[in-house]
Design a protein around this motif. Structure first.
Motif, PDB file in Angstrom:
ATOM      1  N   ASP A  55       0.803  -1.220   0.000  1.00 45.71           N
ATOM      2  CA  ASP A  55       0.000   0.000   0.000  1.00 45.71           C
ATOM      3  C   ASP A  55       0.842   1.278   0.000  1.00 45.71           C
ATOM      4  OD1 ASP A  55      -2.371  -1.485   0.093  1.00 45.71           O
ATOM      5  OD2 ASP A  55      -2.299  -1.607   2.286  1.00 45.71           O
ATOM      6  N   ALA A  56       2.141   1.134  -0.185  1.00 43.37           N
ATOM      7  CA  ALA A  56       3.026   2.302  -0.097  1.00 43.37           C
ATOM      8  C   ALA A  56       2.984   3.179  -1.339  1.00 43.37           C
ATOM      9  CB  ALA A  56       4.462   1.848   0.158  1.00 43.37           C
ATOM     10  N   ALA A  57       2.383   2.680  -2.420  1.00 42.47           N
ATOM     11  CA  ALA A  57       2.230   3.461  -3.648  1.00 42.47           C
ATOM     12  C   ALA A  57       0.880   3.137  -4.253  1.00 42.47           C
ATOM     13  CB  ALA A  57       3.347   3.144  -4.642  1.00 42.47           C
ATOM     14  N   VAL A  58       0.408   4.045  -5.101  1.00 45.10           N
ATOM     15  CA  VAL A  58      -0.848   3.815  -5.812  1.00 45.10           C
ATOM     16  C   VAL A  58      -0.522   3.134  -7.137  1.00 45.10           C
ATOM     17  CG1 VAL A  58      -2.865   4.891  -6.861  1.00 45.10           C
ATOM     18  CG2 VAL A  58      -1.915   5.827  -4.748  1.00 45.10           C
ATOM     19  N   VAL A  59      -0.969   1.886  -7.293  1.00 46.47           N
ATOM     20  CA  VAL A  59      -0.665   1.102  -8.495  1.00 46.47           C
ATOM     21  C   VAL A  59      -1.909   1.031  -9.377  1.00 46.47           C
ATOM     22  CG1 VAL A  59       0.084  -1.116  -9.418  1.00 46.47           C
ATOM     23  CG2 VAL A  59       1.048  -0.260  -7.261  1.00 46.47           C
ATOM     24  N   THR A  60      -1.768   1.471 -10.615  1.00 50.28           N
ATOM     25  CA  THR A  60      -2.854   1.428 -11.595  1.00 50.28           C
ATOM     26  C   THR A  60      -2.423   0.538 -12.758  1.00 50.28           C
ATOM     27  OG1 THR A  60      -3.460   3.703 -11.028  1.00 50.28           O
ATOM     28  CG2 THR A  60      -4.351   2.820 -13.082  1.00 50.28           C
ATOM     29  N   VAL A  61      -3.329  -0.298 -13.240  1.00 50.52           N
ATOM     30  CA  VAL A  61      -3.042  -1.162 -14.384  1.00 50.52           C
ATOM     31  C   VAL A  61      -3.772  -0.616 -15.602  1.00 50.52           C
ATOM     32  CG1 VAL A  61      -3.276  -3.484 -15.344  1.00 50.52           C
ATOM     33  CG2 VAL A  61      -2.698  -3.187 -12.926  1.00 50.52           C
ATOM     34  N   SER A  62      -3.059  -0.425 -16.695  1.00 49.70           N
ATOM     35  CA  SER A  62      -3.666   0.150 -17.899  1.00 49.70           C
ATOM     36  C   SER A  62      -4.555  -0.851 -18.624  1.00 49.70           C
ATOM     37  CB  SER A  62      -2.580   0.648 -18.857  1.00 49.70           C
ATOM     38  OG  SER A  62      -1.907   1.769 -18.335  1.00 49.70           O
ATOM     39  N   ILE A  63      -4.007  -1.974 -19.038  1.00 49.22           N
ATOM     40  CA  ILE A  63      -4.748  -2.952 -19.837  1.00 49.22           C
ATOM     41  C   ILE A  63      -5.616  -3.799 -18.908  1.00 49.22           C
ATOM     42  CG2 ILE A  63      -4.564  -4.861 -21.475  1.00 49.22           C
ATOM     43  CD1 ILE A  63      -1.774  -3.786 -22.223  1.00 49.22           C
ATOM     44  N   PRO A  64      -6.924  -3.806 -19.108  1.00 48.98           N
ATOM     45  CA  PRO A  64      -7.804  -4.593 -18.242  1.00 48.98           C
ATOM     46  C   PRO A  64      -7.402  -6.060 -18.200  1.00 48.98           C
ATOM     47  CG  PRO A  64      -9.092  -3.096 -19.594  1.00 48.98           C
ATOM     48  CD  PRO A  64      -7.680  -3.039 -20.118  1.00 48.98           C
ATOM     49  N   ASN A  65      -7.555  -6.670 -17.034  1.00 44.86           N
ATOM     50  CA  ASN A  65      -7.147  -8.055 -16.825  1.00 44.86           C
ATOM     51  C   ASN A  65      -7.812  -8.988 -17.836  1.00 44.86           C
ATOM     52  OD1 ASN A  65      -5.825 -10.168 -15.454  1.00 44.86           O
ATOM     53  ND2 ASN A  65      -7.642 -10.582 -14.217  1.00 44.86           N
ATOM     54  N   GLY A  66      -6.997  -9.788 -18.505  1.00 46.32           N
ATOM     55  CA  GLY A  66      -7.517 -10.777 -19.440  1.00 46.32           C
ATOM     56  C   GLY A  66      -7.612 -10.320 -20.871  1.00 46.32           C
ATOM     57  N   LEU A  67      -7.410  -9.031 -21.146  1.00 46.46           N
ATOM     58  CA  LEU A  67      -7.439  -8.567 -22.528  1.00 46.46           C
ATOM     59  C   LEU A  67      -6.064  -8.729 -23.167  1.00 46.46           C
ATOM     60  CD1 LEU A  67      -9.694  -5.372 -22.529  1.00 46.46           C
ATOM     61  CD2 LEU A  67     -10.310  -7.780 -22.786  1.00 46.46           C
ATOM     62  N   ASP A  68      -6.057  -8.796 -24.478  1.00 48.04           N
ATOM     63  CA  ASP A  68      -4.831  -9.077 -25.224  1.00 48.04           C
ATOM     64  C   ASP A  68      -3.932  -7.832 -25.258  1.00 48.04           C
ATOM     65  OD1 ASP A  68      -2.860  -9.788 -27.029  1.00 48.04           O
ATOM     66  OD2 ASP A  68      -4.246 -10.856 -28.354  1.00 48.04           O
ATOM     67  N   PRO A  69      -2.742  -7.898 -24.659  1.00 47.78           N
ATOM     68  CA  PRO A  69      -1.851  -6.727 -24.638  1.00 47.78           C
ATOM     69  C   PRO A  69      -1.326  -6.352 -26.010  1.00 47.78           C
ATOM     70  CG  PRO A  69      -0.683  -8.648 -23.834  1.00 47.78           C
ATOM     71  CD  PRO A  69      -2.124  -9.057 -23.989  1.00 47.78           C
TER      72      PRO A  69
END
Length: 313
Positions: free
Chosen positions: A59-73
């Motif tokens: 929780d020491a940083a705010v982590v954001t993921v761009s590509i939604p889980n399970g979609l083709d990168p």
């Protein structure tokens, strides 16, 4: 404090009280840092990278993921909001080697705008396509020597990335995650030992993989499997097999007495099932590009190992 009350204190005391009040108000007017609550913001391009960085920083940083889980990168493209988030990040954690195909222009712009980047595949021993892998094709991604971006299929490669990322966060932001990195490294070593013991149930001569696309190379290299064919003859899932390539794959499956066809993100289930029907080989779905509901990379790889092991028994 009311101004009248301040003046009753006398000129000197009043001035001191007003300065104190001013010093308390100014910070409240300052713009907030990029991360919530003053935390650093880290954007991971892909869900599995997000799982790894969350294991490290908690929780020491705010982590954001761009590509939604399970979609083709290889195919996903960012929205205007995604682009804004990337450009406001303190650090972007990318895979590299062309995995984020639909994001490359956005990432290049952010990099040119001065956003800090950490590229995972800069910190591993990159695997390259070897002779005899996949289907003979003119696709440059499949050419012998092409670099493979799917490093997360090897927990010890992930361990190397974690160590380098921990060092980078200390260097750039004075954030000390050395203790958490050491703990995570131990757990990744344990995971590697666990998977090694699990696949030992499969005789070495039967460790042959036919997969949806060329994403199992690091797993095969680490655990003694042989890649004998892929439905999508490319490191990118955007390619599509020709009739001649599928006919060649059918012969390969039969000649190598392959026990299962593993299909994953980006491969056509219909094509895989047709190959299975024609060769009498079972088709098994394996999740190689999405984190499980608990969000854990360790659970992810355990699930992959279980599916592969059970599929080849």
């Amino acid at each position: 404090m009311p101004v009248g009350s301040l003046m009753k204190q006398g000129p000197v005391a009043a001035i001191c009280s007003m300065l104190l009040l001013f010093s308390m108000l100014v910070p409240a007017c300052q713009p907030a840092p990029a991360g919530a609550g003053g935390k650093k913001s880290i954007v991971a391009t892909y869900s599995i990278l997000g799982a790894v960085v969350k294991e490290l920083v908690g929780d020491a940083a705010v982590v954001t993921v761009s590509i939604p889980n399970g979609l083709d990168p290889h195919e996903w493209s960012p929205s205007a909001k995604d682009i804004e988030t990337i450009n406001k990040a303190d650090l972007v954690f990318e895979n590299g080697l062309g995995l984020e195909g639909g994001m490359l222009k956005t990432l290049d712009v952010a990099r040119n705008n001065g956003v800090k980047f950490f590229t995972a595949t800069d910190h591993i021993t990159v695997r390259h396509v070897g002779p005899g892998e996949g289907i003979p094709t003119g696709d440059p991604d499949q050419a012998i020597g092409a670099p493979d971006p799917h490093f997360w299929m090897d927990p010890l490669a992930v361990k190397s990335v974690v160590a380098a990322l921990s060092d980078e966060l200390m260097k750039d932001f004075r954030m000390d995650f050395s203790s958490r990195a050491k703990d995570l490294a131990a757990r990744l070593d344990g995971l590697n030992s666990e998977v090694t013991a699990q696949v030992a149930a499969i005789p070495a001569a039967e460790r042959k993989l036919v997969t949806g696309h060329e994403s199992m190379g690091y797993f095969a290299q680490r655990y003694g499997f042989k890649l004998v064919g892929v439905i999508v003859p490319s490191l990118s899932s955007q390619a599509q097999p020709s009739a001649a390539e599928l006919a060649g794959l059918k012969r390969t499956i039969q000649d190598n007495h392959v026990r299962a066809i593993f299909t994953e993100l980006g491969a056509s289930p219909a094509v895989a099932q047709a190959l299975g029907d024609q060769t009498g080989v079972k088709v098994v779905e394996v999740t190689t590009h999405a984190v499980p509901p608990d969000g854990s990379y360790l659970t992810f790889l355990r699930n992959v190992a279980a599916v592969i092991t059970n599929g080849l028994k």
